[in-house]
Design a protein around this motif. Sequence first.
Motif, PDB file in Angstrom:
ATOM      1  N   ALA A   1      -9.364 -32.588   0.230  1.00 34.57           N
ATOM      2  CA  ALA A   1     -10.152 -33.697   0.454  1.00 34.57           C
ATOM      3  C   ALA A   1     -10.003 -34.129   2.136  1.00 34.57           C
ATOM      4  N   SER A   2      -8.882 -33.906   2.461  1.00 36.78           N
ATOM      5  CA  SER A   2      -8.573 -34.147   3.973  1.00 36.78           C
ATOM      6  C   SER A   2      -9.432 -33.385   4.685  1.00 36.78           C
ATOM      7  N   GLU A   3      -9.595 -32.006   4.550  1.00 37.35           N
ATOM      8  CA  GLU A   3     -10.529 -30.945   5.300  1.00 37.35           C
ATOM      9  C   GLU A   3     -11.875 -31.594   5.114  1.00 37.35           C
ATOM     10  N   LEU A   4     -12.347 -32.040   4.066  1.00 34.54           N
ATOM     11  CA  LEU A   4     -13.763 -32.463   3.746  1.00 34.54           C
ATOM     12  C   LEU A   4     -14.028 -33.909   4.592  1.00 34.54           C
ATOM     13  N   ALA A   5     -13.008 -34.608   4.471  1.00 30.56           N
ATOM     14  CA  ALA A   5     -13.149 -35.719   5.049  1.00 30.56           C
ATOM     15  C   ALA A   5     -13.166 -35.915   6.743  1.00 30.56           C
ATOM     16  N   GLY A   6     -12.538 -34.478   7.199  1.00 28.81           N
ATOM     17  CA  GLY A   6     -12.269 -34.684   8.571  1.00 28.81           C
ATOM     18  C   GLY A   6     -11.118 -35.479   9.070  1.00 28.81           C
ATOM     19  N   LYS A   7     -10.207 -36.110   8.098  1.00 30.01           N
ATOM     20  CA  LYS A   7      -9.067 -36.765   8.747  1.00 30.01           C
ATOM     21  C   LYS A   7      -8.126 -36.757   7.497  1.00 30.01           C
ATOM     22  N   PRO A   8      -6.639 -37.116   7.991  1.00 28.79           N
ATOM     23  CA  PRO A   8      -5.589 -36.681   7.023  1.00 28.79           C
ATOM     24  C   PRO A   8      -5.694 -38.044   6.016  1.00 28.79           C
ATOM     25  N   LEU A   9      -5.699 -37.547   4.647  1.00 28.26           N
ATOM     26  CA  LEU A   9      -5.699 -38.648   3.604  1.00 28.26           C
ATOM     27  C   LEU A   9      -4.235 -38.530   2.996  1.00 28.26           C
ATOM     28  N   THR A  10      -4.105 -39.733   2.318  1.00 30.46           N
ATOM     29  CA  THR A  10      -2.653 -39.937   1.418  1.00 30.46           C
ATOM     30  C   THR A  10      -3.064 -39.528  -0.155  1.00 30.46           C
ATOM     31  N   LEU A  11      -2.099 -39.395  -0.683  1.00 28.44           N
ATOM     32  CA  LEU A  11      -2.281 -38.855  -2.355  1.00 28.44           C
ATOM     33  C   LEU A  11      -3.145 -40.027  -2.753  1.00 28.44           C
ATOM     34  N   GLU A  12      -2.590 -41.304  -2.524  1.00 28.35           N
ATOM     35  CA  GLU A  12      -3.289 -42.550  -3.164  1.00 28.35           C
ATOM     36  C   GLU A  12      -4.803 -42.471  -2.897  1.00 28.35           C
ATOM     37  N   GLU A  13      -5.226 -41.942  -1.821  1.00 28.55           N
ATOM     38  CA  GLU A  13      -6.490 -42.203  -1.475  1.00 28.55           C
ATOM     39  C   GLU A  13      -7.629 -41.181  -2.309  1.00 28.55           C
ATOM     40  N   ILE A  14      -6.960 -40.000  -3.122  1.00 29.12           N
ATOM     41  CA  ILE A  14      -7.803 -39.223  -4.078  1.00 29.12           C
ATOM     42  C   ILE A  14      -7.681 -39.686  -5.367  1.00 29.12           C
ATOM     43  N   PHE A  15      -7.020 -40.929  -5.765  1.00 34.25           N
ATOM     44  CA  PHE A  15      -6.979 -41.329  -7.048  1.00 34.25           C
ATOM     45  C   PHE A  15      -8.042 -42.710  -7.330  1.00 34.25           C
ATOM     46  N   LYS A  16      -8.293 -42.489  -8.663  1.00 36.69           N
ATOM     47  CA  LYS A  16      -9.111 -43.757  -9.102  1.00 36.69           C
ATOM     48  C   LYS A  16      -8.566 -44.166 -10.277  1.00 36.69           C
ATOM     49  N   ASP A  17      -8.735 -45.392 -10.643  1.00 39.44           N
ATOM     50  CA  ASP A  17      -8.316 -45.985 -11.909  1.00 39.44           C
ATOM     51  C   ASP A  17      -9.464 -45.652 -13.004  1.00 39.44           C
ATOM     52  N   ASP A  18      -8.920 -45.436 -14.212  1.00 40.24           N
ATOM     53  CA  ASP A  18      -9.887 -45.500 -15.526  1.00 40.24           C
ATOM     54  C   ASP A  18     -10.698 -46.888 -15.663  1.00 40.24           C
ATOM     55  N   GLN A  19     -11.898 -46.589 -15.307  1.00 41.35           N
ATOM     56  CA  GLN A  19     -12.543 -48.070 -15.625  1.00 41.35           C
ATOM     57  C   GLN A  19     -13.022 -48.453 -17.035  1.00 41.35           C
ATOM     58  N   ALA A  20     -12.631 -47.482 -17.979  1.00 41.34           N
ATOM     59  CA  ALA A  20     -12.871 -48.057 -19.204  1.00 41.34           C
ATOM     60  C   ALA A  20     -12.115 -49.097 -19.929  1.00 41.34           C
TER      61      ALA A  20
END
Length: 75
Positions: free
Chosen positions: A56-75
């Motif tokens: 994801a960091s490579e795709l974004a072109g910047k360093p990302l944290t683990l938290e940035e690749i998570f999402k909450d279940d919206q159900a």
Amino acid sequence: MPKYVDLSPYWTEDKNISIQKAKDMTGLDKRTLSSARKGQLERGQFETLFKLRDLASELAGKPLTLEEIFKDDQA
């Protein structure tokens, strides 16, 4: 509340690499990568999470944290 790995904000149309290329880059299973690309990966090993964060960091072109690749279940 369940959390999911979601690479869809980073794996965009302009960064639309194939699952096979992502597999070659990360060494991860195609099903894991496909689920993460769709925002539906609900479990994995720690090593997998770090590899997905790096992708994801490579795709974004910047360093990302683990938290940035998570999402909450919206159900």
